[in-house]
Design a protein around this motif. Structure first.
Motif, PDB file in Angstrom:
ATOM      1  N   ASP A   1       0.822  -1.211   0.000  1.00  0.00           N
ATOM      2  CA  ASP A   1       0.000   0.000   0.000  1.00  0.00           C
ATOM      3  C   ASP A   1       0.854   1.258   0.000  1.00  0.00           C
TER       4      ASP A   1
ATOM      5  N   GLN B   1       1.736   2.078  -3.497  1.00  0.00           N
ATOM      6  CA  GLN B   1       0.592   2.698  -4.161  1.00  0.00           C
ATOM      7  C   GLN B   1       0.473   4.174  -3.773  1.00  0.00           C
TER       8      GLN B   1
ATOM      9  N   ARG C   1       2.828  -4.180 -11.560  1.00  0.00           N
ATOM     10  CA  ARG C   1       1.927  -3.033 -11.522  1.00  0.00           C
ATOM     11  C   ARG C   1       1.945  -2.316 -12.874  1.00  0.00           C
TER      12      ARG C   1
END
Length: 451
Positions: free
Chosen positions: A341, A344, A366
């Motif tokens: 996370d 991200q 990703r």
């Protein structure tokens, strides 16, 4: 490396580090010792860490209520301070950035909290997603995990693709050092003021010795034989060092004897060099939106001679001091900072080129990251996955490590030898003179381990 040799190395390292730090004391980190909602983190001042510092309050603290008091220092200073605080178990810092070099020694000396129970209870962290060479490097001899990576890196060759195209040159995906030397000669002067290559020459075991030791490995050299015979002035070590010194003196950057990572990054960004052999983590900086060379670069694997590969392996990771009374809060911070996370968060708020990569398989899956780092992402992943610290050369080694020798004495030994080599790059002495002095220092270390 055998168990007995590893134990001897760690024991010697504990004595050496404790002796060196006995007279020192560290400054406080800023949080109250009994306040579980406040932790002290000591970390290196690399750009990725500075991003972390900026993002913590509005994200981690906001969601957990845990305040993080950061102490951020340059690499040499932070290493000294970490050694002081952790060796004395002063407990002033709950978490610190340590590398795959220190982790085995710190763990064996009882300075770190094992993280296995936290990992087992935190399925979202996904330990198996951490790249295997990085996982292994942060696992101690007892089989327990003692640190989690913030970012990882290997080494690779970066080059100005547009300059190569203009000169009609082709970079092999897996070049030899001889090919690199030829390409450096051909691109030297390709643009006004441009030199063929940038190579670190700055003194320091983590500066010039990092890339140079990978060259030594692939030329067939080694710091020590398996039975602890010093080889710093051996034929292969000498050949590799002469090659490196000649290359940077003939076709390298101005002021090479004082050029480290930052100086080479600046040279590459400003168009002063056509090639640069260094850390894969540099690629994201070169391809950042504000980089003048964004979109002009190509990337290749670390050059070789006698080995199949020659890249290094390094990671800045977070470890918890054994004396900390706030291990639960410390793990929450590490889980966030080293987790998916967080990547991200960085990608969405700061840009995907700034993601602290090199540590997770999922990073290289990703779409957003690949769109940003498409020119270098797969090369970096290949380099990290292919690194082999236990077998980096053509002969068995007495201790693990690619760009370093995995013994506590290497910080001092590598630095002393690096000073000699930097002087040779500056023209103050010959390579033979530099390595003769280095051999004397290496023999002192080897003698300890032969007893």
């Amino acid at each position: 490396m055998t168990s007995n040799r590893r134990k001897a190395a760690v024991a010697a390292g504990a004595i050496a580090v404790l002796a060196a730090t006995a007279a020192c004391s560290g400054a406080g980190g800023g949080g109250a010792a009994g306040d579980s909602q406040s932790i002290n983190v000591l970390m290196v001042n690399n750009p990725q860490m500075q991003d972390l510092q900026k993002l913590t309050a509005d994200n981690f603290t906001k969601s957990t209520g845990i305040t993080v008091n950061f102490t951020v220092l340059p690499e040499n200073d932070v290493r000294d301070k970490i050694s002081q605080d952790f060796s004395s178990q002063a407990g002033q810092y709950d978490v610190a950035t340590i590398s795959n070099y220190e982790t085995p020694f710190f763990a064996k000396n009882g300075w770190l909290t094992p993280l296995d129970d936290y990992i087992a209870g935190d399925a979202a962290f996904d330990q198996q997603d951490v790249l295997e060479p990085i996982r292994t490097a942060l696992t101690a001899e007892d089989g327990k995990v003692y640190a989690e990576p913030f970012y990882g890196e290997a080494s690779m060759l970066m080059y100005r693709k547009d300059v190569f195209e203009a000169k009609g040159l082709t970079m092999p995906e897996k070049p030899t050092w001889q090919q690199v030397a030829e390409l450096a000669a051909q691109t030297d002067g390709a643009e006004p003021g441009m030199k063929g290559i940038c190579l670190r020459g700055q003194p320091g075991w983590g500066q010039v010795m990092a890339p140079l030791t990978t060259v030594v490995n692939t030329f067939g050299g080694t710091w020590f034989t398996q039975d602890w015979q010093a080889q710093v002035n051996g034929a292969e070590f000498t050949e590799a060092t002469k090659f490196y010194v000649d290359l940077v003196r003939n076709h390298g950057e101005a002021g090479a004897a004082q050029a480290g990572f930052a100086e080479c990054l600046n040279n590459m960004t400003q168009g002063k060099v056509a090639m640069w052999y260094d850390a894969t983590s540099a690629a994201g900086l070169l391809e950042a939106d504000d980089s003048p060379v964004k979109g002009k670069l190509g990337f290749a694997q670390a050059p070789v001679v006698k080995t199949e590969s020659s890249q290094w392996l390094y990671t800045w990771a977070f470890g918890v001091q054994k004396a900390s009374k706030k291990a639960d809060s410390a793990w929450k911070f590490i889980s966030w900072a080293s987790g998916k996370d967080y990547e991200q968060l960085v990608g969405s708020q700061l840009g995907w080129s700034k993601v602290p990569d090199g540590k997770r398989s999922s990073t290289y899956q990703r779409p957003e990251y690949l769109a940003s780092g498409g020119t270098f992402a797969k090369q970096a992943e290949t380099a990290i996955k292919g690194a082999n610290p236990d077998d980096p050369g053509v002969q068995p080694r007495p201790a693990p490590g690619i760009q370093f020798v995995g013994i506590p004495e290497f910080t001092d030994l590598g630095t002393k030898v690096s000073q000699q080599i930097s002087e040779a790059i500056a023209g103050g002495k010959t390579v033979e003179e530099a390595l003769a002095a280095g051999q004397q220092e290496a023999e002192k270390v080897a003698e300890k381990y032969r007893k």
